[in-house]
Scaffold this motif. Structure first.
Motif, PDB file in Angstrom:
ATOM      1  N   LEU A   1       0.683  -1.101  -0.219  1.00 27.30           N
ATOM      2  CA  LEU A   1      -0.269  -0.109   0.283  1.00 27.30           C
ATOM      3  C   LEU A   1       0.983   1.283   0.123  1.00 27.30           C
ATOM      4  CD1 LEU A   1      -2.903   1.445   0.402  1.00 27.30           C
ATOM      5  CD2 LEU A   1      -2.454   1.157   2.688  1.00 27.30           C
ATOM      6  N   SER A   2       0.544   2.179  -0.949  1.00 21.96           N
ATOM      7  CA  SER A   2       1.227   3.498  -1.063  1.00 21.96           C
ATOM      8  C   SER A   2       0.232   4.640  -0.958  1.00 21.96           C
ATOM      9  CB  SER A   2       2.119   3.583  -2.008  1.00 21.96           C
ATOM     10  OG  SER A   2       1.438   3.750  -3.407  1.00 21.96           O
ATOM     11  N   VAL A   3       0.318   5.644  -0.319  1.00 28.83           N
ATOM     12  CA  VAL A   3      -0.503   6.821  -0.137  1.00 28.83           C
ATOM     13  C   VAL A   3       0.414   8.049  -0.660  1.00 28.83           C
ATOM     14  CG1 VAL A   3      -1.690   8.129   1.433  1.00 28.83           C
ATOM     15  CG2 VAL A   3      -1.642   5.660   1.738  1.00 28.83           C
ATOM     16  N   SER A   4       0.136   8.866  -1.391  1.00 24.01           N
ATOM     17  CA  SER A   4       0.527  10.022  -1.829  1.00 24.01           C
ATOM     18  C   SER A   4      -0.204  11.411  -1.565  1.00 24.01           C
ATOM     19  CB  SER A   4       1.300  10.048  -3.113  1.00 24.01           C
ATOM     20  OG  SER A   4       1.931   8.742  -3.219  1.00 24.01           O
ATOM     21  N   VAL A   5       0.343  12.360  -1.457  1.00 27.03           N
ATOM     22  CA  VAL A   5      -0.259  13.523  -1.441  1.00 27.03           C
ATOM     23  C   VAL A   5       0.644  14.592  -1.956  1.00 27.03           C
ATOM     24  CG1 VAL A   5      -1.587  13.418   1.112  1.00 27.03           C
ATOM     25  CG2 VAL A   5       0.692  14.465   1.062  1.00 27.03           C
ATOM     26  N   PHE A   6      -0.253  15.635  -2.786  1.00 21.08           N
ATOM     27  CA  PHE A   6       0.658  16.384  -3.804  1.00 21.08           C
ATOM     28  C   PHE A   6      -0.104  17.791  -3.601  1.00 21.08           C
ATOM     29  CE2 PHE A   6      -2.767  14.218  -6.446  1.00 21.08           C
ATOM     30  CZ  PHE A   6      -3.357  15.695  -7.036  1.00 21.08           C
ATOM     31  N   GLY A   7       0.391  18.951  -4.067  1.00 23.52           N
ATOM     32  CA  GLY A   7       0.041  20.085  -4.233  1.00 23.52           C
ATOM     33  C   GLY A   7       0.559  20.938  -5.196  1.00 23.52           C
ATOM     34  N   ILE A   8      -0.149  21.740  -5.823  1.00 22.35           N
ATOM     35  CA  ILE A   8       0.579  22.457  -7.064  1.00 22.35           C
ATOM     36  C   ILE A   8      -0.221  23.939  -6.766  1.00 22.35           C
ATOM     37  CG2 ILE A   8       0.873  22.769  -9.559  1.00 22.35           C
ATOM     38  CD1 ILE A   8       0.173  19.918  -9.965  1.00 22.35           C
ATOM     39  N   TRP A   9       0.701  25.183  -6.851  1.00 24.83           N
ATOM     40  CA  TRP A   9       0.123  26.219  -6.938  1.00 24.83           C
ATOM     41  C   TRP A   9       1.005  27.142  -8.013  1.00 24.83           C
ATOM     42  CZ3 TRP A   9       1.637  23.158  -2.847  1.00 24.83           C
ATOM     43  CH2 TRP A   9       0.693  22.798  -1.775  1.00 24.83           C
ATOM     44  N   SER A  10       0.220  27.949  -8.541  1.00 28.21           N
ATOM     45  CA  SER A  10       0.742  28.505  -9.859  1.00 28.21           C
ATOM     46  C   SER A  10       0.258  30.030  -9.862  1.00 28.21           C
ATOM     47  CB  SER A  10       0.434  27.747 -11.172  1.00 28.21           C
ATOM     48  OG  SER A  10       0.495  26.318 -11.245  1.00 28.21           O
ATOM     49  N   GLU A  11       1.220  30.843 -10.592  1.00 30.47           N
ATOM     50  CA  GLU A  11       0.603  32.160 -10.730  1.00 30.47           C
ATOM     51  C   GLU A  11       1.098  32.408 -12.151  1.00 30.47           C
ATOM     52  OE1 GLU A  11       3.485  34.946  -8.328  1.00 30.47           O
ATOM     53  OE2 GLU A  11       2.464  34.445  -6.697  1.00 30.47           O
ATOM     54  N   TYR A  12       0.127  33.221 -12.695  1.00 28.16           N
ATOM     55  CA  TYR A  12       0.056  33.533 -14.290  1.00 28.16           C
ATOM     56  C   TYR A  12       0.231  35.192 -14.356  1.00 28.16           C
ATOM     57  CZ  TYR A  12      -2.032  29.160 -14.015  1.00 28.16           C
ATOM     58  OH  TYR A  12      -2.442  27.648 -13.760  1.00 28.16           O
ATOM     59  N   GLU A  13       1.112  35.169 -15.619  1.00 23.51           N
ATOM     60  CA  GLU A  13       1.188  36.778 -15.971  1.00 23.51           C
ATOM     61  C   GLU A  13       1.175  36.703 -17.531  1.00 23.51           C
ATOM     62  OE1 GLU A  13       5.010  39.500 -15.708  1.00 23.51           O
ATOM     63  OE2 GLU A  13       4.186  39.020 -13.947  1.00 23.51           O
ATOM     64  N   ILE A  14       0.135  37.620 -17.859  1.00 23.72           N
ATOM     65  CA  ILE A  14       0.165  37.571 -19.167  1.00 23.72           C
ATOM     66  C   ILE A  14       0.439  38.893 -19.871  1.00 23.72           C
ATOM     67  CG2 ILE A  14      -1.775  37.744 -21.168  1.00 23.72           C
ATOM     68  CD1 ILE A  14      -3.322  36.026 -19.712  1.00 23.72           C
ATOM     69  N   ASN A  15       1.646  39.356 -20.589  1.00 26.69           N
ATOM     70  CA  ASN A  15       1.827  40.715 -21.205  1.00 26.69           C
ATOM     71  C   ASN A  15       2.300  41.504 -19.896  1.00 26.69           C
ATOM     72  OD1 ASN A  15       1.404  39.876 -24.022  1.00 26.69           O
ATOM     73  ND2 ASN A  15      -0.620  40.288 -23.598  1.00 26.69           N
ATOM     74  N   GLY A  16       3.018  41.101 -18.999  1.00 31.17           N
ATOM     75  CA  GLY A  16       3.084  41.897 -17.910  1.00 31.17           C
ATOM     76  C   GLY A  16       2.255  42.114 -16.941  1.00 31.17           C
ATOM     77  N   ALA A  17       0.946  41.797 -17.083  1.00 31.37           N
ATOM     78  CA  ALA A  17      -0.073  41.993 -16.061  1.00 31.37           C
ATOM     79  C   ALA A  17      -0.713  40.578 -15.430  1.00 31.37           C
ATOM     80  CB  ALA A  17      -1.187  42.847 -16.795  1.00 31.37           C
ATOM     81  N   SER A  18      -0.841  40.761 -14.254  1.00 29.08           N
ATOM     82  CA  SER A  18      -1.033  39.466 -13.501  1.00 29.08           C
ATOM     83  C   SER A  18      -2.666  39.255 -14.139  1.00 29.08           C
ATOM     84  CB  SER A  18      -1.077  39.774 -12.053  1.00 29.08           C
ATOM     85  OG  SER A  18      -1.751  38.518 -11.357  1.00 29.08           O
ATOM     86  N   ALA A  19      -2.959  38.021 -14.436  1.00 28.84           N
ATOM     87  CA  ALA A  19      -4.269  37.656 -14.821  1.00 28.84           C
ATOM     88  C   ALA A  19      -4.224  36.204 -14.731  1.00 28.84           C
ATOM     89  CB  ALA A  19      -4.539  38.304 -16.275  1.00 28.84           C
ATOM     90  N   PHE A  20      -5.686  35.766 -14.826  1.00 33.39           N
ATOM     91  CA  PHE A  20      -5.823  34.200 -14.958  1.00 33.39           C
ATOM     92  C   PHE A  20      -6.008  33.865 -16.570  1.00 33.39           C
ATOM     93  CE2 PHE A  20      -7.864  34.546 -10.762  1.00 33.39           C
ATOM     94  CZ  PHE A  20      -7.073  33.383  -9.938  1.00 33.39           C
ATOM     95  N   LEU A  21      -5.185  32.642 -16.844  1.00 34.73           N
ATOM     96  CA  LEU A  21      -5.605  32.049 -18.054  1.00 34.73           C
ATOM     97  C   LEU A  21      -6.914  31.423 -17.996  1.00 34.73           C
ATOM     98  CD1 LEU A  21      -2.053  30.962 -19.128  1.00 34.73           C
ATOM     99  CD2 LEU A  21      -3.547  32.905 -20.232  1.00 34.73           C
ATOM    100  N   ARG A  22      -7.520  31.235 -18.970  1.00 35.61           N
ATOM    101  CA  ARG A  22      -9.043  30.567 -19.157  1.00 35.61           C
ATOM    102  C   ARG A  22      -8.575  29.073 -18.765  1.00 35.61           C
ATOM    103  NH1 ARG A  22     -11.623  27.747 -23.196  1.00 35.61           N
ATOM    104  NH2 ARG A  22     -14.061  27.784 -22.904  1.00 35.61           N
ATOM    105  N   LEU A  23      -9.664  28.720 -17.795  1.00 37.29           N
ATOM    106  CA  LEU A  23      -9.573  27.376 -17.304  1.00 37.29           C
ATOM    107  C   LEU A  23      -8.570  26.799 -16.303  1.00 37.29           C
ATOM    108  CD1 LEU A  23     -11.763  25.834 -20.197  1.00 37.29           C
ATOM    109  CD2 LEU A  23     -12.418  26.596 -17.780  1.00 37.29           C
ATOM    110  N   ARG A  24      -7.537  27.824 -15.975  1.00 34.60           N
ATOM    111  CA  ARG A  24      -6.241  27.104 -15.264  1.00 34.60           C
ATOM    112  C   ARG A  24      -6.516  27.775 -13.925  1.00 34.60           C
ATOM    113  NH1 ARG A  24      -5.255  28.138 -20.561  1.00 34.60           N
ATOM    114  NH2 ARG A  24      -3.338  26.859 -21.548  1.00 34.60           N
ATOM    115  N   PRO A  25      -6.654  26.691 -12.935  1.00 28.27           N
ATOM    116  CA  PRO A  25      -6.653  27.108 -11.677  1.00 28.27           C
ATOM    117  C   PRO A  25      -5.382  27.344 -10.877  1.00 28.27           C
ATOM    118  CG  PRO A  25      -6.454  24.555 -11.834  1.00 28.27           C
ATOM    119  CD  PRO A  25      -6.290  25.362 -13.245  1.00 28.27           C
ATOM    120  N   GLU A  26      -5.399  28.349  -9.952  1.00 29.72           N
ATOM    121  CA  GLU A  26      -4.271  28.619  -9.015  1.00 29.72           C
ATOM    122  C   GLU A  26      -3.641  27.367  -8.143  1.00 29.72           C
ATOM    123  OE1 GLU A  26      -5.005  32.524  -7.449  1.00 29.72           O
ATOM    124  OE2 GLU A  26      -3.570  33.311  -8.936  1.00 29.72           O
TER     125      GLU A  26
END
Length: 289
Positions: free
Chosen positions: A172-197
């Protein structure tokens, strides 16, 4: 080397009260040549370098990659660094769709950087983390204002991945994971479509026998931004899903897959106006016959 041919045909239609045809037929060939070398720099350090050349109908691309790995003296800790370049051709839908297609789209180009550190706390517990940065040029996205697919000039994505794995039992193996992301478009902080932080989850895998495996996953996906016609920009709510899967290898290279997706009927939208399906059973037979 590899060669591929893609053929795409659409004979469907959009229906917004009045049916509108969505017709296209596209074809393209791609030829790729690549080389890779593995280097032992010392007893504890190694590197891999590679180069690839791709030729397709409109142009050609050369991309490179490099990986470096160092193992510390205790043999329990490993540090690594990665660099790679990439490109992605526009999909046939993005190019040819009657409603949102744009035949002037150019391939996406990217550079990926990461550094990682992994440590074996014990024989049954490991933990690791990765800092990453991805730089994109001409990333393809849907522009609601223009109502067509466009190339974004520059997009930077940076973040952190963490994963820990425990072996409470030999089977038996158990794994936990986390991914945290920041997005920048053309120098301005913004969300890309359908991409979670943020995305967080847990996996459990049980080797019931040499031929039978059972796994389960619980996954949290953070809120995402979407846009749709006159509704403009919208925020899709966060959600949590649970899946259960099993694989039984009943003969050499032959297996049966059985599982339940969205076990607890989580109510969420994958894209605006497209609610996720309720709990559903799936069955698959795979193998070489």
């Amino acid at each position: 080397a590899n060669w591929s041919r893609e053929d795409g045909v659409s004979a469907g239609e959009f229906d917004f009260g009045v049916p509108a045809p969505d017709l296209f037929e596209l074809e393209r060939d791609t030829l790729g040549v690549y080389a890779e070398a593995e280097l032992d720099l010392s007893k504890r350090a190694s590197a891999t370098v590679g180069i690839r050349y791709d030729d397709f109908e409109s142009e050609s691309k050369t991309t490179t990659k490099a990986d470096f790995v160092y193992r510390f003296g205790n043999d329990k800790t490993e540090a690594s660094a990665h660099f790679s370049q990439g490109f992605k051709l526009p999909s046939f839908f993005a190019l040819g769709s009657t409603l949102v297609g744009n035949p002037d789209l150019v391939p996406e180009e990217s550079e990926h950087y990461s550094i990682a550190l992994n440590h074996d706390v014990s024989e049954r517990f490991t933990i690791g983390g990765t800092l990453f940065k991805n730089e994109f040029e001409n990333l393809i996205e849907f522009d609601a204002a223009l109502f067509t697919n466009v190339n974004l000039s520059t997009v930077d994505v940076q973040g952190l991945e963490i994963e820990a794995t425990a072996l409470p039992l030999d089977t038996l193996s158990v794994s936990v994971f986390g991914i945290w992301s920041e997005y920048e478009i053309n120098g301005a902080s913004a969300f890309l479509r359908l991409r979670p932080e943020s995305q967080i989850g847990m996996d459990a895998v049980w080797d019931v026998s040499d031929t039978w495996l059972v796994s389960a996953r619980a996954a949290y996906t953070g809120s995402r931004e979407d846009n749709f016609l006159a509704a403009g920009n919208l925020e899709l709510e966060e959600y949590v899903t649970f899946d259960v899967n099993s694989i039984w290898e009943f003969a050499d290279d032959k297996r049966i897959k059985l599982g339940v997706l969205n076990l607890f009927d989580e109510d969420y939208q994958e894209t605006f106006g497209n609610p996720a399906k309720e709990a559903r059973l799936y069955f698959a037979l795979e193998g070489d016959f």
